[in-house]
Write an enzyme that holds these catalytic residues in place. Structure first.
Site, PDB file in Angstrom:
ATOM      1  N   ASP A 223      50.863  44.750  38.402  1.00 32.94           N
ATOM      2  CA  ASP A 223      49.805  43.964  38.188  1.00 32.94           C
ATOM      3  C   ASP A 223      48.505  44.460  38.245  1.00 32.94           C
ATOM      4  O   ASP A 223      48.420  45.609  37.951  1.00 32.94           O
ATOM      5  CB  ASP A 223      49.995  42.813  39.460  1.00 32.94           C
TER       6      ASP A 223
ATOM      7  N   SER B  32      53.357  33.012  37.167  1.00 29.85           N
ATOM      8  CA  SER B  32      52.852  34.252  38.150  1.00 29.85           C
ATOM      9  C   SER B  32      53.412  34.332  39.516  1.00 29.85           C
ATOM     10  O   SER B  32      53.505  35.184  40.136  1.00 29.85           O
ATOM     11  CB  SER B  32      51.300  34.572  38.067  1.00 29.85           C
TER      12      SER B  32
ATOM     13  N   HIS C 157      45.101  39.309  41.461  1.00 28.50           N
ATOM     14  CA  HIS C 157      46.380  38.742  41.116  1.00 28.50           C
ATOM     15  C   HIS C 157      47.171  39.356  41.899  1.00 28.50           C
ATOM     16  O   HIS C 157      48.201  38.826  42.204  1.00 28.50           O
ATOM     17  CB  HIS C 157      46.205  38.846  39.594  1.00 28.50           C
TER      18      HIS C 157
END
Length: 703
Positions: free
Chosen positions: A239, A491, A277
């Site tokens: 990520d 996600s 994230h």
């Protein structure tokens, strides 16, 4: 009399004296039951007004026991018999019973249903059975399949004895081999972590409160009863960055082989003004169980944080997967894709993923999980687009997500806390499974415009809860504090599936990547959404003849079922020198609507005894629900492997073990030498198929 009845006001013991004890027949054993003094149950019939549940004089309604349609009450001890007698005379009450405890175990309450099971001797005919049971006012309900001359009976309202006393009487009759009442004992609660914010993680387990429907979680608590993950199983989260100082990422051996491909170092930390994230994704998969904060799906597993370059060039993709292979990743979680409508993979990118899926984990393969995407568009398909900002997408448009269609990956879509399609979730034939996430309007990010909502705009309200997970420490990140409650998208669903895959490998590390993928697909819950999509008006929430849905893949991932199957597949001993493994690959057509069926044989020549057994069957058929499959031992003993429960499925490739099918235990200790046969019978007309092959693995000992 007051209805304000509190057990605390009752005598210290809730158990009557021994003169009121009953013998409970249970699995060939006798257990002693003792009546409680101030509890009883009723089963009201359909004419019983619901509001009357709380209006029975002298008693207080406590709870429902839905499995047996019982209602539990407490009453002052000196009123117990009078209240129960009154209710037995109520034409709207079908069943009234005392509540019991097990002797020397007063904390375990035993509830009686109106079912009893009776096994009659083989020489007892139906006339005699009817004579015995009608005398006791029993009503035959259904047979017990697999046990000869055995039936379930219901205790009617006209019966003068309770199920325990009836079964004790039946045990005295020469015609009866066994008789048991069906009792209910509350299941021991599944493991719950003590982490302080766990109650907010509805996607792991919940009890159906506001904006939550039953079964919209992944049933992880039952999986945790088996394993909460082990450090040797490493989840690589690929990520943008990771806050490695977060308390939920601490623990001995928790973080292994961190890599920052963007800065070319080993500290994949977020920049000063960067929302992370990756921190949110990693928490969902593997946040440590430490008594505070949240807990990941696989809290005992290790975490390999890999920060990407931010670009999807060949070298960057190779670097990601090569690092994961080299450093021993078991699962690779990728909650990202290309900022492009149509993105096929290059030869190198395809090869990099294939290497990880086949060469990783010392040849067993890494389990690779990719997000389907959040544009509410097909992973591979065509849409007539219009009214986008700046006409960035217009007219007949081909959509393709190269990562999501790679045959070696698991592609994950998103469902909501209401078990519906998340409005944004991409879809298509390449979706493997879905997992819980939030609900929000669909959109995607382009370099030219930044984030834009896909069109047409959704004007109706979107219901569903956000996902609670780890965030950067302090003021940085999505929310102030160390956690965020509004994470979502595919996600979010992707690391949840990665965590389940890690639990599966923790339970059985010998599985290949493809076996893990098949386990997660085969054990997924078939959630259904019959409504049209709110944006495009298309429908994709049901399943085809292969059990696949455009929106949900093979269903919503179920951690408990997946871990259970992984254990079963590991049940056969792996000692090669003490196994006999034989396969019959001759294809045989299965005759339609023929009770004789077909038989396929495997010969065992060794004079040894069976210590374990495993049967793998490969059948294609237009409607598998027509079929029964049996294993026949050399002594002609016949074991039902597969009943007619497969419905419209047309591909059966399953392994039956002693753990998954306990009936196979009957073959243990028998001589293995002789002809073993697989029998397949088609019980209905029209649909046809064939036995492609079957394999027999026998664990053996000396005769």
């Amino acid at each position: 009399m007051s209805n304000n009845i509190n057990p605390a006001n009752f005598p210290e013991s809730d158990v009557a004296n021994n003169s009121q004890s009953l013998t409970l027949q249970r699995g060939g054993e006798e257990l002693m039951l003792e009546k409680t003094l101030y509890r009883f149950t009723i089963r009201p019939n359909a004419n019983f007004p619901h509001e009357k549940l709380s209006q029975i004089p002298g008693s207080v309604w406590r709870r429902s026991i839905p499995q047996a349609k019982l209602e539990l009450y407490t009453v002052f001890p000196n009123q117990l018999d009078a209240v129960m007698s009154q209710l037995r005379n109520d034409e709207n009450v079908d069943f009234v019973s005392h509540v019991y405890t097990l002797e020397n175990n007063p904390g375990t309450f035993v509830y009686l249903s109106d079912q009893i099971t009776i096994q009659f001797a083989t020489w007892v005919d139906n006339t005699k059975i009817n004579t015995i049971t009608s005398t006791l006012n029993l009503v035959q309900d259904q047979p017990v399949f697999g046990i000869p001359n055995t039936f379930i009976f219901l205790v009617s309202k006209q019966s003068t004895q309770n199920p325990v006393k009836i079964t004790n009487y039946l045990q005295t009759l020469p015609e009866v081999l066994a008789a048991e009442p069906n009792i209910l004992i509350q299941q021991e609660p599944n493991y719950k972590p003590k982490d302080s914010l766990y109650s907010q993680q509805w996607y792991l387990n919940h009890n159906s409160i506001n904006q939550l429907v039953a079964g919209s979680h992944i049933s992880v608590e039952q999986a945790w009863d088996t394993t909460r993950g082990v450090r040797s199983i490493v989840v690589a989260v690929v990520d943008d960055s990771f806050d490695l100082k977060h308390p939920d990422f601490q623990g001995t051996g928790k973080i292994v082989a961190p890599r920052d491909l963007k800065e070319n170092d080993f500290l994949p930390l977020p920049g000063e003004k960067e929302t992370s994230h990756g921190t949110a994704c990693a928490g969902l998969a593997v946040a440590e169980e430490n008594g505070s904060g949240i807990v990941g799906v696989a809290p005992g597993c290790a975490m390999m944080p890999i920060r990407t370059t931010g670009f999807l060039d060949d070298q960057s993709i190779e670097d990601v997967f090569n690092w994961a292979i080299e450093k021993g990743a078991s699962v690779i979680s990728c909650s990202w894709g290309a900022s492009a409508v149509y993105f096929p993979l290059s030869i190198r990118q395809k090869a990099a993923i294939n290497r990880a899926a086949t060469n990783g984990r010392k040849g067993k393969g890494c389990v690779i999980v990719f997000a389907a995407g959040n544009a509410n568009r097909p992973i591979n398909g065509t849409i007539n687009e219009q009214n986008w900002p700046k006409n960035i997408v217009q007219g007949k448009t081909n959509w393709l997500s190269g990562f999501a269609v790679h045959p070696d990956v698991m592609t994950v879509s998103a469902s909501t806390s209401l078990n519906k399609k998340a409005a944004y979730s991409n879809w298509g034939g390449n979706v493997s499974v879905c997992a819980p996430s939030n609900n929000a309007p669909p959109g995607m990010w382009f370099q030219e415009t930044g984030f834009v909502y896909t069109q047409p705009a959704i004007v109706s309200s979107l219901f569903g809860l956000g996902v609670f997970t780890t965030d950067q420490i302090g003021a940085a990140g999505y929310d102030a504090g160390n956690f965020t409650k509004n994470f979502g998208g595919t996600s979010s669903s992707t690391p949840i599936v990665a965590g389940v895959a890690a639990l599966v490998l923790s339970a059985n590390p010998d599985l290949t990547a493809q076996q893990v993928k098949r386990i997660l697909q085969d054990t997924a819950d078939k959630i259904v959404d019959n409504n049209p999509d709110l944006q495009l008006g298309v429908r994709g929430g049901t399943y085809d003849s292969n059990g696949h849905s455009q929106w949900f893949g093979y269903g919503k991932v179920n951690a408990a079922k997946a871990v259970r199957l992984a254990q079963q597949m590991g049940a056969v001993a792996k000692i090669t020198n003490k196994q006999i493994q034989v396969k019959n690959s001759q294809v045989v057509n299965i005759p339609d609507n023929n009770r004789q069926g077909i038989k396929s044989a495997i010969a065992i020549n060794e004079a040894v005894n069976v210590t374990d057994i495993q049967v793998t069957v490969n059948i294609t058929h237009d409607f598998l629900g027509d079929l029964e499959v049996y294993l026949i031992a050399p002594n002609n003993q016949r074991i039902l492997l597969q009943s007619r429960t497969l419905g419209r499925r047309n591909q059966l490739q399953n392994t039956y073990t002693v753990r998954s099918h306990p009936a196979l235990k009957q073959l243990l200790s028998l001589p293995a030498k002789g002809n073993w046969q697989l029998q397949v019978i088609d019980y209905a007309a029209l649909d046809v198929g064939k036995l492609n092959n079957w394999e027999l693995v026998i664990g053996v000992g000396n005769k």
